[in-house]
Design a protein around this motif. Structure first.
Motif, short mmCIF file in Angstrom:
data_model
loop_
_atom_site.label_atom_id
_atom_site.label_comp_id
_atom_site.label_asym_id
_atom_site.label_seq_id
_atom_site.Cartn_x
_atom_site.Cartn_y
_atom_site.Cartn_z
N GLY A 55 -11.76 16.04 0.00
CA GLY A 55 -10.66 15.52 0.79
C GLY A 55 -9.35 16.24 0.58
N ALA A 56 -9.38 17.37 -0.15
CA ALA A 56 -8.17 18.17 -0.38
C ALA A 56 -8.05 19.18 0.76
CB ALA A 56 -8.24 18.87 -1.74
N PHE A 57 -7.66 18.69 1.93
CA PHE A 57 -7.75 19.50 3.15
C PHE A 57 -6.80 20.69 3.14
CE2 PHE A 57 -8.95 15.14 4.72
CZ PHE A 57 -10.31 15.40 4.71
N ALA A 58 -5.59 20.51 2.63
CA ALA A 58 -4.64 21.62 2.62
C ALA A 58 -5.15 22.77 1.75
CB ALA A 58 -3.28 21.14 2.13
N GLU A 59 -5.72 22.42 0.60
CA GLU A 59 -6.28 23.45 -0.28
C GLU A 59 -7.47 24.13 0.39
OE1 GLU A 59 -6.94 22.27 -4.41
OE2 GLU A 59 -5.69 20.52 -4.03
N ALA A 60 -8.31 23.35 1.08
CA ALA A 60 -9.46 23.92 1.76
C ALA A 60 -9.01 24.92 2.83
CB ALA A 60 -10.31 22.81 2.38
N VAL A 61 -7.99 24.55 3.59
CA VAL A 61 -7.47 25.45 4.63
C VAL A 61 -6.94 26.73 4.00
CG1 VAL A 61 -5.64 25.76 6.34
CG2 VAL A 61 -6.99 23.64 6.31
N ASP A 62 -6.22 26.61 2.89
CA ASP A 62 -5.68 27.79 2.21
C ASP A 62 -6.79 28.72 1.74
OD1 ASP A 62 -3.46 29.30 0.79
OD2 ASP A 62 -4.71 28.72 -0.91
N LEU A 63 -7.82 28.15 1.12
CA LEU A 63 -8.92 28.97 0.62
C LEU A 63 -9.69 29.62 1.76
CD1 LEU A 63 -10.15 26.53 -2.16
CD2 LEU A 63 -9.23 28.82 -2.55
N ALA A 64 -9.91 28.86 2.84
CA ALA A 64 -10.60 29.44 3.99
C ALA A 64 -9.79 30.57 4.61
CB ALA A 64 -10.89 28.35 5.03
N GLY A 65 -8.48 30.42 4.62
CA GLY A 65 -7.62 31.49 5.13
C GLY A 65 -7.69 32.73 4.27
N GLN B 172 -18.24 28.46 -12.12
CA GLN B 172 -17.94 27.51 -11.06
C GLN B 172 -16.92 28.15 -10.11
OE1 GLN B 172 -19.05 24.32 -10.69
NE2 GLN B 172 -20.20 24.03 -12.57
N SER B 173 -17.06 27.82 -8.82
CA SER B 173 -16.14 28.42 -7.84
C SER B 173 -14.70 28.02 -8.10
CB SER B 173 -16.54 28.02 -6.43
OG SER B 173 -16.51 26.60 -6.27
N ALA B 174 -14.48 26.82 -8.66
CA ALA B 174 -13.11 26.39 -8.97
C ALA B 174 -12.46 27.31 -9.99
CB ALA B 174 -13.11 24.95 -9.47
N GLU B 175 -13.26 27.86 -10.90
CA GLU B 175 -12.74 28.85 -11.86
C GLU B 175 -12.54 30.19 -11.18
OE1 GLU B 175 -14.78 28.22 -16.01
OE2 GLU B 175 -16.30 28.02 -14.45
N GLY B 176 -13.52 30.57 -10.35
CA GLY B 176 -13.47 31.88 -9.72
C GLY B 176 -12.24 32.10 -8.86
N VAL B 177 -11.81 31.06 -8.12
CA VAL B 177 -10.67 31.26 -7.22
C VAL B 177 -9.37 31.46 -7.98
CG1 VAL B 177 -11.70 30.04 -5.29
CG2 VAL B 177 -10.33 28.77 -6.95
N ARG B 178 -9.38 31.16 -9.27
CA ARG B 178 -8.16 31.36 -10.07
C ARG B 178 -8.11 32.73 -10.73
NH1 ARG B 178 -9.24 25.83 -11.55
NH2 ARG B 178 -10.17 26.49 -13.52
N LEU B 179 -9.15 33.54 -10.54
CA LEU B 179 -9.14 34.88 -11.14
C LEU B 179 -8.04 35.72 -10.50
CD1 LEU B 179 -12.98 35.65 -11.24
CD2 LEU B 179 -11.50 35.17 -13.20
#
Length: 596
Positions: A158-168, A102-109
């Protein structure tokens, strides 16, 4: 619980209690990375040739390195004449999470976005080094895909701040990735930072103008103001009115009235939300997401956002539409050449699709198309034919046609021209009868059969018809596959310079949108490289490098092998050996004949 293996970034391994394991010699890490990525059992002689061709006794050197790996993996591991990892005995492998998790796991690698086996080099093992360089590109592309998925998922939640951080974070890996730029603008706009979104869009335009000499497509401007639903009138009354709105939107799009259909589907989302029914809310978003992905050129990013919203809402409430959302997201990844993530979505769709024959037909076809792009032709044909059977059982004639056309493509690519011609003729007849907008795809591959048989006039006529219809439909994929054929026809008629001009124009056409089919682009580029090298065109080396980058990042195994063959023809040392090594693992007689 078994050991943990971290191969992204500086490689490291720890035992189940957290004790680090120090492996002597970097080639032990090389073996481990190959076994993790390859998945299938590998013979000892194959590993010895790859990594220890410079050793006095390659097999003995391999035995020593395998014994070194057992310090981390256990005394009973890596035994026998064929070597494979026992994944059940390993607690954690970061590459497995990256590729299929899952991508939620992947971003924590910890190693996300870092190089595979960072800091290690294998100059005395050229075959392995070729493989590693391709894998590094593929892992980098997959890291970007995981960040993209995760940002969309957080946006949907709706977790917009997290979305912005990941997109950055995603944009930092490749500022010239138009899809990443669009995603960051969309996240900023959704977070209520209109000024920041506008500023990012302006910066993107300036960057593209300065570095690429082009402007980004309309998706960037759309991201500034796109929201999933735009309620312009009072919501319809109840469930029946919402279902009618969805059906009206789908009917309008099917009839070619795209904007009117999208308007209905956006309205339907507002209506569905007013009912509070999670199944209906999911269905409305899947309908809009699918329409944006399939019918609206250049708007896959917006479609993916709607599909992620569907997953966030539906989950256990609506398995039918959850399966459809996962499959559509897999299709988006397939188009972009992010095959490992596409396969992860196919796998995720499998459980909610159980018992739904129509959905299983679509999944089998998508799975087969992915494997065909990756040059796993035998497995691809099995799945594509299974998709045909299931589509017939479900009564979905268009899906059956699509699956059969993909069978035809695979047969062309592997040189089974008689079978391919028969399959594609059937597809052309069916397309003329019920799906004229799909006709250029089977028609172009049927034309390629004529071209390969030396029937230049027949091929030219078919390619011209396909190209004309593709232009009328403004479909970059159809224009690309037919334009490639027109370039090859010009070459066959003794007009090589004209052929190069046509192929360059075709490349511009099939890559003009950020969500165009990447395999199609690479297929055109391969033909251009072949012709340019034969004509001693000074631009050939740059085009070959471009093909190598695209194909290696995606995992298009045959096109990676062909890229090395092109480099060999340009005189690059070691490239011929690399081409034969990579091509040797692909069951395609056409490729085998080329490699010699």
């Amino acid at each position: 619980m078994g050991p943990s293996l971290h191969l992204l970034g500086v490689p490291r391994a720890t035992l189940h209690d957290g004790t680090p394991v120090v492996l002597r010699g970097h080639k032990a890490w090389g073996i481990l990375a190959y076994l993790v990525a390859h998945r299938e059992a590998v013979s000892r002689p194959h590993l010895a040739r790859m990594l220890f061709e410079d050793a006095a006794d390659p097999l003995a050197t391999l035995r020593w390195n395998l014994s070194e790996l057992r310090r981390a993996l256990g005394a009973d591991s890596l035994r026998g004449e064929t070597i494979a990892l026992d994944r059940d005995a390993i607690g954690f492998i970061d590459l497995d999470v990256l590729m299929r998790g899952q991508s939620a796991e992947g971003v924590r690698l910890p190693g996300l976005g870092r190089e595979l086996l960072e800091g290690l080099a294998f100059p005395t093992s050229p075959s392995y080094d070729v493989w590693l360089q391709a894998e590094r590109r593929r892992m980098q592309a997959t890291s970007q895909a995981v960040l993209h998925e995760a940002a969309l998922a957080r946006l949907a939640a709706g977790a917009f701040a997290e979305a912005v951080d990941l997109a950055g974070r995603l944009l930092a890996l490749d500022p010239l990735d138009e899809n990443a730029q669009v995603l960051l603008v969309r996240c900023l706009a959704a977070a209520g930072d209109g000024f920041g979104a506008a500023r990012q869009a302006a910066a993107c335009r300036e960057l593209f103008r300065r570095e690429l000499g082009v402007l980004p497509g309309p998706a960037l401007a759309d991201a500034l103001h796109t929201v999933t639903s735009t309620v312009v009138t009072r919501p319809a009354t109840g469930r029946a009115g919402t279902v009618a709105q969805i059906e009206a939107g789908e009917a309008a799009i099917g009839a070619g009235a795209l904007e009117a259909g999208l308007h209905c589907l956006r309205r339907a989302i507002g209506d569905a939300d007013a009912t509070g029914d999670p199944g209906l809310r999911t269905r409305a978003r899947v309908a809009l997401g699918g329409a944006l992905v399939h019918a609206a050129r250049g708007r896959d990013g917006e479609g993916a956002a709607a599909l992620h919203e569907a997953l966030a809402i539906g989950r256990d409430a609506s398995p039918q539409f959850v399966a459809a959302a996962c499959r559509e997201l897999g299709y988006v990844e397939f188009l972009l050449g992010r095959y490992e993530r596409a396969l992860a979505w196919v796998e995720r769709a499998g459980s909610p699709a159980r018992g739904n024959v129509a959905e299983q037909a679509r999944l089998a076809t998508l799975h087969g198309a992915i494997l065909s792009d990756m040059a796993h032709y035998r497995a691809a044909l099995v799945l594509l034919r299974q998709g045909q059977v299931l589509a017939a059982e479900a009564g979905d004639a268009k899906q059956g046609l699509y699956a059969e056309s993909m069978v035809g493509r695979a047969l062309v690519l592997t040189g089974e021209l008689d079978s391919a011609a028969a399959v594609l003729e059937r597809c052309i007849v069916q397309a003329r009868g019920m799906w004229i907008a799909f006709l250029p795809w089977p028609q172009s591959f049927r034309a390629e059969v004529d071209l390969l048989r030396g029937r230049i006039g027949e091929a030219a006529e078919r390619f011209e018809d396909a190209f004309a219809l593709g232009c009328q439909l403004a479909d970059p994929c159809w224009e690309g596959i037919a334009g490639r054929g027109l370039g090859l026809v010009a070459s066959a008629r003794g007009e090589p310079q004209g052929a190069i001009v046509i192929l360059l124009d075709t490349l511009a056409r099939c890559a003009r949108l950020p969500d165009a089919y990447v395999w199609g682009n690479a297929y055109v580029l391969d033909a251009l490289c072949e012709l340019a090298i034969a004509q001693r065109d000074a631009r050939a080396a740059a085009w070959v490098d471009q093909l190598m980058t695209i194909s290696a990042r995606a995992g298009m195994r045959e096109l990676v092998a062909r890229s090395h063959r092109h480099r060999a023809r340009l005189g690059q040392p070691g490239a011929a050996e690399a081409a034969k090594f990579l091509g040797g693992g692909i069951a395609n007689p056409v490729l085998a004949a080329i490699m010699g």
